[in-house]
Each structure stands twice: as C-alpha cells, then as structure tokens.
Write a protein that holds these residues in place. Sequence first.
Motif, mmCIF file in Angstrom:
data_model
loop_
_atom_site.group_PDB
_atom_site.id
_atom_site.type_symbol
_atom_site.label_atom_id
_atom_site.label_comp_id
_atom_site.label_asym_id
_atom_site.label_seq_id
_atom_site.Cartn_x
_atom_site.Cartn_y
_atom_site.Cartn_z
ATOM 1 N N ARG A 242 68.433 -23.699 55.823
ATOM 2 C CA ARG A 242 68.814 -25.054 55.442
ATOM 3 C C ARG A 242 69.738 -25.095 54.219
ATOM 4 O O ARG A 242 70.779 -25.767 54.258
ATOM 5 N N LEU A 246 73.740 -26.592 54.287
ATOM 6 C CA LEU A 246 74.205 -27.611 53.351
ATOM 7 C C LEU A 246 75.242 -27.047 52.392
ATOM 8 O O LEU A 246 76.244 -27.697 52.079
ATOM 9 N N THR A 247 75.036 -25.822 51.917
ATOM 10 C CA THR A 247 76.012 -25.192 51.025
ATOM 11 C C THR A 247 77.377 -25.098 51.691
ATOM 12 O O THR A 247 78.402 -25.459 51.103
ATOM 13 N N TRP A 262 75.586 -30.321 43.093
ATOM 14 C CA TRP A 262 74.555 -29.911 44.024
ATOM 15 C C TRP A 262 74.432 -28.403 44.221
ATOM 16 O O TRP A 262 73.327 -27.892 44.428
ATOM 17 N N LEU A 266 70.990 -26.218 44.572
ATOM 18 C CA LEU A 266 70.602 -25.524 45.807
ATOM 19 C C LEU A 266 70.347 -24.042 45.542
ATOM 20 O O LEU A 266 69.413 -23.450 46.083
ATOM 21 N N CYS A 273 65.853 -28.268 50.476
ATOM 22 C CA CYS A 273 66.586 -29.209 51.317
ATOM 23 C C CYS A 273 66.209 -29.059 52.789
ATOM 24 O O CYS A 273 65.599 -28.066 53.199
ATOM 25 N N ILE A 275 67.766 -30.413 56.945
ATOM 26 C CA ILE A 275 68.947 -30.847 57.692
ATOM 27 C C ILE A 275 68.495 -31.758 58.823
ATOM 28 O O ILE A 275 67.729 -31.340 59.693
ATOM 29 N N MET A 319 70.193 -33.531 54.300
ATOM 30 C CA MET A 319 71.559 -33.716 54.791
ATOM 31 C C MET A 319 71.452 -34.429 56.125
ATOM 32 O O MET A 319 70.967 -33.866 57.105
ATOM 33 N N LEU A 337 78.419 -37.113 56.798
ATOM 34 C CA LEU A 337 77.222 -36.516 56.197
ATOM 35 C C LEU A 337 76.823 -37.303 54.968
ATOM 36 O O LEU A 337 77.621 -37.488 54.047
ATOM 37 N N LEU A 339 73.804 -37.577 51.915
ATOM 38 C CA LEU A 339 72.742 -36.840 51.232
ATOM 39 C C LEU A 339 71.666 -37.816 50.788
ATOM 40 O O LEU A 339 71.917 -38.696 49.960
ATOM 41 N N VAL A 391 79.182 -36.899 51.674
ATOM 42 C CA VAL A 391 79.873 -35.624 51.473
ATOM 43 C C VAL A 391 81.372 -35.812 51.708
ATOM 44 O O VAL A 391 81.795 -36.258 52.767
ATOM 45 N N THR A 404 79.309 -30.042 59.360
ATOM 46 C CA THR A 404 78.066 -29.474 59.885
ATOM 47 C C THR A 404 78.326 -28.153 60.592
ATOM 48 O O THR A 404 77.606 -27.165 60.406
#
Length: 554
Positions: A242, A246-247, A262, A266, A273, A275, A319, A337, A339, A391, A404
């Motif tokens: 996850r 997201l990264t 963020w 992370l 986090c 998804i 996310m 996206l 958050l 995002v 994604t």
Amino acid sequence: MHPEDTLGTVRNCLARLRTAFDAATVALARRCSAQGRLSGDKLDAEQVASFELAWAAADLLAADAGIAALGAQSSELDARLALLFAVEAGQAVLARLEMLHLELGLPRDALRALRDDAGWEALCHSAAGSQALDAAGRAVAASDGEVGRLALDEPHAMAQEAFRRFAAEVVAPQAEAIHRDNLTVPESLLQPLREMGVFGLSVPEQYGGSAPDGHEDALLMVLVTEALSEGSLAAAGSLITRPEILTRALVAGGTPQQQAHWLPKLAAGDPLCAIAITEPDFGSDVAALTLRGTRVAGGWRLDGAKTWCTFAGKAGLLMVVTRTDPDRALGHKGLSLLLVEKPSFDGHDFVFRQPEGGTLSGRAIPTIGYRGMHSFDLSFEDFFVPDANVVGGEAGLGKGFYYTMAGMVGGRMQTAARACGVMRAALRAAIRYSHDRKVFGQALAEFPLTRAKLARMGARLASCRQLAGAVARQVDRGEGRMEASLVKLLACRSAEMVTREALQLHGGMGYAEESPVSRYFVDARVLSIFEGAEETLALKVVARSLLERALGTA
C-alpha cells in the motif's frame, strides 16, 4: 545425456516452442483486429484463446529465465530443478499451442515434430522421468527449501538475510495467533518494521526513504517482501504494497507540496495507508468506478462505497479513486485520486464522523485466510476532502487512473514475491514433516512419490524466484511492465499448487488449524485474486500486450 548436450537440447526445444508461440500470437492478433488495430469486441470473443496464450507466455518466460540463470555458480540441485521445470512447462506449452494452432487453423507439423523428436523425448526422460524426479526429490529433501538461489550483490544479500531473520524470529512466532484469533497486525510487528525502514523502500532518499533518487530498486522490494511473507503473508508480507502504490502515485503526479508533506510520513510508516479502488459492482474494471466526488467550497464531498480495501481500519490515510467528473462516458478519464485522512482503528468495524457532518464507516469482511490486515467494506456519506488532498491539485483531476497504474507494476512484483515467500514456507514445512512423519515403518521422505512431489514443488519455487529476480532487474531498467504481470500470474497459481501439495503431505494434520501449513494454503488462495485477478491480468494486460506487439501497435 551430457550436461552441455542437455542444456543445448532444452534451449533448442524452447526456441522451437517460441517460434510456434509467435505464430499463434500473430494469427490471434489478426483474428482480433480490424483495420490494423485490436477490436474490443473481437478480443472478448476470443477470451479462451487469449487466456491460453497468456499462460503459454508465462510458462515459456519462466522456463527461459530458469535456464538462463544457470552458470558456473549454480548448484547441481538448481540445475536439476531448472531442467525439470523447463520440461514440464514445455509439455504444458506444447499442449496449449497444439490446441491454439488447431483453433486458429495453423499447421501443426512443427509441433508434432517436436513432440516426436528423439532429443525432446530423451530430455523429458532424463530431466522429468521417475529416476530424475527421485534424485531431485532427495536433493530438495536435504536442502531445507533453499532452492532457486539468486545471484546477489552484498547489499541485497545482507538485506535478504536481515529480513529472513526478522521473519523467523519476530513474525513467525506471532503469525498463528494473528490468523487463528483474527487479530489486527500489532504494534509489536509494526514498530520494528518502521525502525527497519520497510515502509520507505519505494520512497526516494530525498524524502527520507531508501529508494535511490531517479530510479527503482525493485529487486530489493522483491527480496524483502518474499522474506516477510515466509513469516506471514497477512501479518508482514503485505504491509509494503500500500505505501508503495501511494508513493508511486505521489511521485508520478503529486504536487511538490504534497510530495514534501506526505512522502516522509509514508517512509516513516506514520500514518499507515490503504488503497480504496474496488467497488461492490466493479472489481478489476477500474474505468467503470462510480464513487462520486462533488465539488464544494474548498474541496469535495464523497458519496458511495468501496470494498476490499485492505488495512482500511488501521490506516490513517486512504488513497481513494474517485469519479470527479459526472460524465460517465469519460470512463477512466473522469477519475481522480483523493487522500482521505482518518483516525486509526484496531477493531473490525469503525465509524468516523467529521465535525461538519460527513461520515466514513467501515466493516471488515470475514475471510478464510489473509487475516491480520483485514479487508474492509467502506461507506462514504457527504464526506469532505479538502482541495489540498487531491493528488496533483487541479491539474491532477481526471488523471487518477494513470497515477494509480504507476504503482501497479510494483504491486504485482510484490505479489509475486509474496507468493514465493508462502511457497518457501510451505516447502520447508513439507520437507521437515516428511522427515519426521513415519508411515508403514519408514519416513515419508523415503517414498518415491513423496520425493517426486518435493521435486516438483521445489522446481516451481525455484523457477518463480528466478523469474521474479529477472523481471525485477528489468523493472529497475524501466522495462518489464507486461512481464511483471506474467510473473504475478505464474507465481500466484504456483503458490496454490505448492501449498496444496505441502498440506497433502501433512495428511490430516495439514487440515488442522493448529498446523501452519493450513494457513499457508488458505493464504495462498487470495494471491490469484488481488492486485489484478488472474483472468483480468491474462486477458486485459498480458494477452492484449502480446497481441499489440504482434500487430506493431504497442
């Protein structure tokens, strides 16, 4: 056969299969195209052929990777296992191609000639006959599951050893209770993993992670994920996926302010986090998602549902793939996206009410395995998300699908690595039990059928590990997008096969919950479903990519 002759023969046979495979790919591409481009309707009409083509591609790629990895440093065991897998994969590919050629109206003379070739017959006997299986099985039984060894430099070898040790000493002792009692992954695992930097493996160094700035280290991710999954798939092996997704989304499309805010968090694993992609009526069909985001002063109101959102309770950040453009005809181009920030909850259900009245509620879905992280049904009702949490900001609206997908290659590589970790745990358990268990006056490991099973299990694990390592190196070069789906496809199905045989060798004890091998079996079953269901990967990613390449439109 002499070793050099054997390798020459297997390479020749695989090359002949590759030629027949390429011919089938071109023929199917032509059947599925109109005016030089693939047709969605024609592709759907040829799903069975496309599925078989994808599996043939996976088996061929794995067989090639296993043989290519053989060298002066390879052990005799790994050479035996590579040849065993190549022969058995070749036999499966040959059967698939004969049916494909029949369906596509292609001549089968070359395939018949290979099937009747004296060299191929001799290879099948020497590498996969009963005596070869017995010799390989004896060697696997003496190996403690150390098969498919990858050639690693010192930093990667040290990381593999460190995480294997952590998995054995910290994860494995807690895994059974987490599974049996359906617990949430505890801080006794999460905190040491934070300290080891596991959540920052994909975060660039400039933001506090350990990923080299400017390129990836997919091989490290594969090694760490495999090691943790051997201890427990749900309690450790899936924790990295996850934050990686997201990264990569933030690196691909986040604003500089979002990245600076963020990514360090992370990397530190605070917040954890999750998804949120899948919806109750739409599984892998991301373009059809409907969770609605309505623009309001200062942000967006979310209304709708998500499902199979893993770790949503414990996570403090979600996310959420959201439809921000109400025009459904836009498909994936209407997705963004967002958050979502929320408190962390340890239980199996939660309700989070915002001061302004919005609500996010979640309920863990009971599952037969993969317990610990828990997958949740989520419901958003008038839930507010500020503009700062879109995002990419205003420029990111409509680009959520692409952001994604930026993380999906890594997610699929990780899932393949998880499969390898579960296989390794199952194989080692089967080896130990086959030595300890006495039936009809002798140890299970002394029976030829047991050794044949261990040989085939070892060959699958070794080949999947070699393929995962080879594709990880491709990904590190910016390549291998389709190959990542192939290794995921093969490794996840192989994990089901290996854990099934490991449980079978345990007999009644394997079916008992107190035996870890029963956990490996039910955990392995989820691998072919998440990070892209097997059928979706085979049809929409692998087969489509192969056919596009054949048409020259890739």
